[in-house]
Motif scaffolding. Structure first.
Motif, mmCIF file in Angstrom:
data_model
loop_
_atom_site.group_PDB
_atom_site.id
_atom_site.type_symbol
_atom_site.label_atom_id
_atom_site.label_comp_id
_atom_site.label_asym_id
_atom_site.label_seq_id
_atom_site.Cartn_x
_atom_site.Cartn_y
_atom_site.Cartn_z
ATOM 1 N N ASP A 36 0.860 -1.179 0.000
ATOM 2 C CA ASP A 36 0.000 0.000 0.000
ATOM 3 C C ASP A 36 0.898 1.231 0.000
ATOM 4 N N CYS A 52 0.372 4.134 1.358
ATOM 5 C CA CYS A 52 0.500 4.829 2.647
ATOM 6 C C CYS A 52 1.434 4.068 3.579
ATOM 7 N N ASP A 101 -4.104 3.553 -3.208
ATOM 8 C CA ASP A 101 -3.346 2.661 -2.318
ATOM 9 C C ASP A 101 -2.542 1.627 -3.108
ATOM 10 N N PHE A 141 -5.108 11.549 0.493
ATOM 11 C CA PHE A 141 -4.296 10.888 1.518
ATOM 12 C C PHE A 141 -3.157 10.108 0.866
ATOM 13 N N HIS A 142 -3.505 9.211 -0.056
ATOM 14 C CA HIS A 142 -2.460 8.431 -0.708
ATOM 15 C C HIS A 142 -1.622 9.292 -1.656
ATOM 16 N N HIS A 176 -9.473 2.577 1.020
ATOM 17 C CA HIS A 176 -8.597 1.441 0.751
ATOM 18 C C HIS A 176 -9.326 0.372 -0.046
HETATM 19 ZN ZN LIG Z 1 -3.249 3.068 2.376
#
Ligand SMILES: [Zn+2]
Lengths: 333, 520
Positions: free
Chosen positions: A238, A240, A280, A289-290, B2
């Motif tokens: 991933d 992150c 991700d 975020f990613h 995710h």
């Molecule tokens: Zn992630």
């Protein structure tokens, strides 16, 4: 019981160069449509969302178009009576968003406009007798909040406002058999929480308490054949987690223990060629975020045309230098 | 955010999705407005609970709504003493049910898990911890790696007063069902020292249990030699020794400069530590950090340099921990100084029972490697066990295995290179009798520089013709321990001279490009 390595495959059809302009466009237009589903549904973490977007843009050498005044006005509207900062107006204050707000202000060189003493008081009020930190007044305890507390205070130049010795003891009580850290004493090691605890030790200058070889080994074992890193054994890679592992290794002076070329390839493969932004894993939907952690990861890996990132604060290194905040790093062995 | 796969959609599908999402946005905004309105008016009632519930089942991460619910539940609890119509038990079970629904939507929702703990601790008149334990067991059957569930189990176990022994047995049953589960091994590592402490206090766990545990993990790891969980646990068990105690390893008192070196980095501000025999003056770290292996001070105290003063003592919390003999030496320029050093020790000796057991374990690993010569984990296991046994006969083989590891696990080749460098330096230091003359580790293909705290007294250090510059812009902070070093050779490493820290006695720095002495 069979041991199947969980991983993804990266092919030539995935992007392998940095799509800088697309990311800039993605980040700048993210908040254009306030009625957008994604945008509305992430209101509960808005302050962090702004930090992700702004930091990513800055690392891409771009500035945000939204005015500094408007941003600061929003932050000040989110400060509550006790000094805590909420993710958005109407929502409750929390240490996570307090840190994000301080990070945003620091990025914009506006930290002096913050009600610093109130914020410091709020953070003090969250420290528990055992040294740990609650996320807010309702008492959830997590090492993430220990990191938020010291990172926030350090950016504000007020690190000695809390009982650092006790805070340190609590973080060290979360150390595990594998050299990693979890969210509370006894919790399993997890790359995100390792980043928080290593970050805590970096901010407070206590990295000598870590068995850097043991933890460094666990961290480099997160790399999978695809080049991506997972957050725990037997999990999928991933973007992150790649950042959390990479940043921790960098702080520990052991970045070279992973294969940097294949990780770069993995992160680049997670770019969305149509909309811009990083997801991700290759082929998933991107998000801010990613996108930040993709860009920050590439910066740590030395990708050209990106600003240098500070691995402890996940902010541009020049901002940390300007503020004179400590972010200790161990020398490579 | 995710695991949402981006799918190709037609224009028509996209339009349908857009309308669907618009509806959701409308419901969300209306719901949030209603919730905030109720909260502002302090209407802490059933209707407010219902509004929050409708929103949370779709988005369990809206912390503020959970907080609003907490306020309402507290209000109900306060009124319950005067209002018999309020059924707290029912409220609690509804709240627990809601968290379960939300955890189905997002099993990793921090706020849903915390709401559950908070409700049981703050609202429930009589929490049913046995039921909660069953909930954990059930959830762990669905996903045995969800660390939130394991954390919740730990919380419940604490509240219910479940014994450590019983939890250790639980991990045994989990491992018997599936040994390829890192979480179970982790959980086990927590309980093992609690249930089986060593009676003598000399070891982290009881010796017989240690052997039994190594046998358990051996059978698990050997069943599938490619499975990492068991091997991680095994490496921990193999290294499970009493930590080496803090000792003074080296010291030097000269006319204008004094330093001491420890086997571990320690903090001069730590009031628990004190050293006698060194006069006054404040200690500093040699690297400017909070802690370091070498402490320095620059107070001048001629009286310390004498034939009488021959011992330093390290006290931890007033208790004598380590002595270091000092001897007087006269340098070529007639200057006198006191120095002391001890032979380094890198690992605790195994006791005889463990030597026997480790030896037999090594045999099994060798047989496994005969079947699977390129298997990473048994190779690493060989290295770890052989390193503990320190048989002269297997020394060369350790380095061969590290080369093999680089081939079969190229992703981590730099790690194995550094491990090799560490072992080489340890071997070198173990052979030495004198720690003051020349330390030469040139031409060894070193990629890392470990244990520089044992080099503080060497006058000459030769690091040339190695591979230390494999890292770009390598920082050489480790060299700050070389307090006595007058001649430092870093040539043929591709290192940058500017990265060498200031060393107090350095006269000549050889960097390969020029042999010109650098007067510091
Ligand atoms: Zn992630």
């Amino acid at each position: 019981m069979a041991n199947l390595v969980k991983d993804v495959t990266i092919s030539d059809s995935h992007p392998n160069t940095l799509l800088k302009d697309k990311h800039v466009n993605y980040l700048k237009s993210y908040s254009d449509n306030k009625e957008d589903y994604e945008y509305c549904m992430t209101e509960y973490l808005r302050m962090s969302g702004i930090y992700w977007g702004l930091t990513a843009l800055d690392l891409l050498n771009e500035s945000n178009e939204e005015s500094t005044e408007a941003m600061m006005e929003f932050i000040l509207k989110c400060v509550n009576d006790e000094g805590g900062i909420s993710p958005s107006t109407g929502h409750d204050p929390h240490i996570l968003y307090t840190l994000s707000a301080v990070q945003i202000a620091a990025l914009l060189k506006q930290e002096s406009k913050l009600p610093v003493q109130k914020i410091v008081k709020y953070i003090q009020s969250l420290q528990q007798p055992d040294g740990s930190f609650a996320g807010d007044k309702w008492g959830e305890i997590d090492t993430r909040f220990s990191f938020c507390a010291v990172a926030c205070l350090s950016l504000l130049g007020q690190l000695d406002a809390i009982d650092l010795k006790k805070a340190l003891d609590f973080v060290m009580s979360c150390l595990n058999f594998d050299g990693g850290f979890g969210s509370r004493p006894g919790s399993e090691s997890h790359a995100g929480l390792i980043y928080c605890c290593v970050g805590f030790l970096s901010v407070t200058g206590n990295l000598h308490l870590i068995d850097a070889d043991l933890l460094g080994w666990w961290l480099c074992e997160r790399q999978l054949p695809s080049g991506g890193l997972n957050g725990r054994p037997e999990k999928l890679p991933d973007v992150c987690y790649s950042w959390w592992v990479l940043a921790s290794l960098s702080i520990l002076g052991r970045l070279k223990w992973i294969d940097q070329d294949s990780l770069t390839r993995f992160i680049l493969a997670c770019q969305d060629t149509e909309t811009g932004g990083f997801s991700d894993r290759p082929g998933d939907i991107p998000d801010p975020f990613h996108t930040l952690f993709g860009v920050a990861g590439l910066s740590l890996l030395g990708t050209k045309d990106l600003k240098e990132v500070d691995p402890t604060f996940c902010m541009p290194a020049n901002v940390i230098q300007r503020l004179g905040a400590v972010s200790q790093k161990l020398p490579s062995p | 955010m995710h695991g949402r796969v981006k799918t190709r959609t037609t224009e028509e599908q996209r339009e349908l999705q857009r309308i669907e999402k618009q509806k959701k946005v409308k419901l969300y905004l209306e719901g949030m407005n209603k919730a905030f309105e109720k909260r502002n008016k302090k209407e802490l009632d059933d209707e407010a609970l219902a509004i929050c519930e409708n929103l949370l089942v779709h988005n369990p991460d809206i912390l503020t709504l959970w907080n609003f619910r907490k306020e309402i539940l507290l209000e109900f609890k306060n009124s319950a003493c005067t209002n018999p119509e309020i059924d707290l038990e029912k409220l609690v079970s509804k709240e627990l049910y809601l968290t379960e629904v939300c955890l189905k939507v997002n099993p990793k929702s921090y706020c849903a898990w915390h709401q559950r703990c908070w409700t049981l601790d703050n609202i429930a008149p009589k929490p049913d911890w046995d039921r909660e334990l069953l909930v954990c067991t059930k959830y762990l059957e669905l996903d045995e790696r969800n660390f939130h569930t394991w954390d919740y189990r730990k919380f419940v176990v604490g509240r219910a007063g479940v014994s450590a022994k019983s939890e250790l047995e639980y991990t045994t049953s989990k491992i018997n069902k599936n040994f390829s589960n890192y979480s179970s091994w982790h959980y086990r590592s927590q309980y093992l020292p609690l249930v089986h402490p060593d009676a003598t206090g000399e070891r982290p766990i009881d010796r017989d249990i240690h052997i039994k545990e190594l046998t358990l993990v051996e059978s698990a790891a050997f069943t599938d030699p490619n499975d990492q969980s068991g091997w991680f646990y095994q490496r921990w068990l193999l290294d499970l020794q009493q930590q080496l105690p803090l000792v003074l390893t080296q010291a030097c008192i000269s006319e204008n400069f004094t330093w001491v070196a420890f086997n571990k980095p320690v903090c001069p501000n730590d009031t628990a530590l004190s050293i006698t025999g060194l006069g006054d003056g404040k200690w500093k770290t040699c690297n400017g950090e909070t802690a370091s292996h070498v402490w320095i001070k620059d107070t001048q105290d001629q009286s310390l340099i004498s034939y009488e003063q021959s011992k330093l003592s390290l006290f931890v919390n007033g208790e004598l921990k380590s002595d270091l003999e000092l001897k007087l030496v006269t340098e070529s320029n007639d200057q006198q100084k006191m120095i002391g050093f001890r032979k380094p020790s890198f690992i605790n000796n195994l006791n005889s029972a463990l030597v026997d057991f480790y030896s037999s374990l090594l045999e099994s690993v060798i047989s496994l490697l005969e079947l699977e010569p390129d298997c990473k984990w048994p190779l690493l296991s060989f290295v770890t066990i052989a390193r503990h046994l320190r048989f002269e006969s297997s020394r060369a083989e350790i380095y061969e295995k590290l080369e093999l590891l680089k081939k079969c696990d190229p992703t981590r080749k730099n790690y194995y290179d550094d491990l090799r460098s560490k072992f080489l330096i340890e071997d070198k230091l173990s052979e030495l009798e004198d720690f003051t003359g020349v330390f030469d580790v040139s031409c060894m293909e070193l990629t890392a520089l470990y244990h520089t705290q044992y080099l503080s007294l060497f006058r000459e250090v030769n690091l040339s013709k190695n591979k230390l510059g494999k890292i770009k812009r390598r920082c050489l902070g480790n060299l700050c321990n070389l307090q006595a070093c007058e001649v430092l050779n870093i040539s043929d490493n591709n290192l940058e001279v500017t990265k060498v820290p200031k060393l107090p006695n350095l006269v000549t720095l050889v960097d390969g490009k020029c042999l010109a002495g650098q007067k510091v």
